[in-house]
Design a protein around this motif. Structure first.
Motif, PDB file in Angstrom:
ATOM      1  N   THR A   5       0.828  -1.203   0.000  1.00  0.00           N
ATOM      2  CA  THR A   5       0.000   0.000   0.000  1.00  0.00           C
ATOM      3  C   THR A   5       0.864   1.255   0.000  1.00  0.00           C
ATOM      4  OG1 THR A   5      -1.695  -1.197   1.207  1.00  0.00           O
ATOM      5  CG2 THR A   5      -1.841   1.195   1.227  1.00  0.00           C
ATOM      6  N   THR A   6       1.933   1.262   0.806  1.00  0.00           N
ATOM      7  CA  THR A   6       2.826   2.425   0.859  1.00  0.00           C
ATOM      8  C   THR A   6       3.453   2.687  -0.499  1.00  0.00           C
ATOM      9  OG1 THR A   6       3.311   1.944   3.165  1.00  0.00           O
ATOM     10  CG2 THR A   6       4.831   3.406   2.026  1.00  0.00           C
ATOM     11  N   GLU A   7       3.937   1.637  -1.157  1.00  0.00           N
ATOM     12  CA  GLU A   7       4.554   1.816  -2.479  1.00  0.00           C
ATOM     13  C   GLU A   7       3.543   2.345  -3.478  1.00  0.00           C
ATOM     14  OE1 GLU A   7       5.946  -2.182  -2.918  1.00  0.00           O
ATOM     15  OE2 GLU A   7       8.023  -1.596  -2.560  1.00  0.00           O
ATOM     16  N   THR A   8       2.295   1.892  -3.402  1.00  0.00           N
ATOM     17  CA  THR A   8       1.257   2.338  -4.318  1.00  0.00           C
ATOM     18  C   THR A   8       0.941   3.817  -4.101  1.00  0.00           C
ATOM     19  OG1 THR A   8       0.290   0.133  -4.346  1.00  0.00           O
ATOM     20  CG2 THR A   8      -1.110   1.928  -5.096  1.00  0.00           C
ATOM     21  N   VAL A   9       0.773   4.209  -2.848  1.00  0.00           N
ATOM     22  CA  VAL A   9       0.449   5.606  -2.530  1.00  0.00           C
ATOM     23  C   VAL A   9       1.614   6.516  -2.886  1.00  0.00           C
ATOM     24  CG1 VAL A   9      -0.026   7.213  -0.633  1.00  0.00           C
ATOM     25  CG2 VAL A   9      -1.224   5.031  -0.747  1.00  0.00           C
ATOM     26  N   ALA A  10       2.845   6.063  -2.646  1.00  0.00           N
ATOM     27  CA  ALA A  10       4.028   6.896  -2.846  1.00  0.00           C
ATOM     28  C   ALA A  10       4.539   6.900  -4.285  1.00  0.00           C
ATOM     29  CB  ALA A  10       5.142   6.431  -1.915  1.00  0.00           C
ATOM     30  N   ARG A  13       5.731  10.063  -6.473  1.00  0.00           N
ATOM     31  CA  ARG A  13       5.737  11.274  -5.651  1.00  0.00           C
ATOM     32  C   ARG A  13       7.169  11.668  -5.328  1.00  0.00           C
ATOM     33  NH1 ARG A  13       0.604  12.326  -2.274  1.00  0.00           N
ATOM     34  NH2 ARG A  13      -0.928  11.141  -3.448  1.00  0.00           N
ATOM     35  N   HIS A  16       8.261  11.972  -1.662  1.00  0.00           N
ATOM     36  CA  HIS A  16       8.512  10.703  -0.973  1.00  0.00           C
ATOM     37  C   HIS A  16       9.920  10.199  -1.280  1.00  0.00           C
ATOM     38  CE1 HIS A  16       7.525   6.919   0.961  1.00  0.00           C
ATOM     39  NE2 HIS A  16       8.019   6.288  -0.081  1.00  0.00           N
TER      40      HIS A  16
END
Length: 149
Positions: A5-10, A13, A16
């Motif tokens: 999830t973190t990799e997807t959101v970031a 960006r 990040h």
């Protein structure tokens, strides 16, 4: 393998990626400075004080990009370790001037060699041209972000 999830959101960006690079650099410097009993903020303060005639806590906080509260803690710990002395200013009775002691200057001189090894390892990953461009990109980022309303 699926992205977390973190990799997807970031993903994509820039902020990040910059933060990850900063954390990696600070993490390596933290390891390098541990043998000298210094944290990265303590090292930064001693570096500044080693090349100045003394600075107030407010000046140090601005230069080190930390809050005044954090700087107060850093200075208290450095004073307890006899690495800095704090004296009333000769110019302003309400200002306290912080100065590196002889021991503080000696330890930061050694610690700086360790910190420079970390930075040198990072810099060695780039050709001189890449490094110049990289520094230019970062300076441009600072300028753009500083000019936003």
């Amino acid at each position: 393998m699926a992205k977390t999830t973190t990799e997807t959101v970031a993903a994509g960006r820039l902020g990040h990626t910059i933060k990850r690079a900063e954390q990696a650099l600070i993490g390596r410097k933290t390891e390098a400075l541990r043998e000298f009993g210094l944290t990265v903020p303590q090292y930064a303060v001693l570096m500044l004080l080693s090349v100045s005639d003394g600075m107030s806590a407010a000046q140090l906080a601005r230069e080190c990009m930390v809050t005044p509260q954090t700087m107060a803690t850093v200075l208290t710990n450095l004073e307890k370790a006899d690495l800095v002395v704090r004296e009333p200013s000769e110019l302003h009775q309400k200002v306290v001037v912080n100065r590196a002691t002889r021991a503080g200057r000696a330890v930061v001189k050694k610690a700086d060699k360790a910190a420079l090894r970390v930075e040198g390892a990072l810099g060695a990953e780039f050709t001189p041209e890449e490094r110049a461009r990289f520094e230019d990109y970062l300076e441009r980022a600072v300028a753009v972000l500083g000019s936003l309303d």
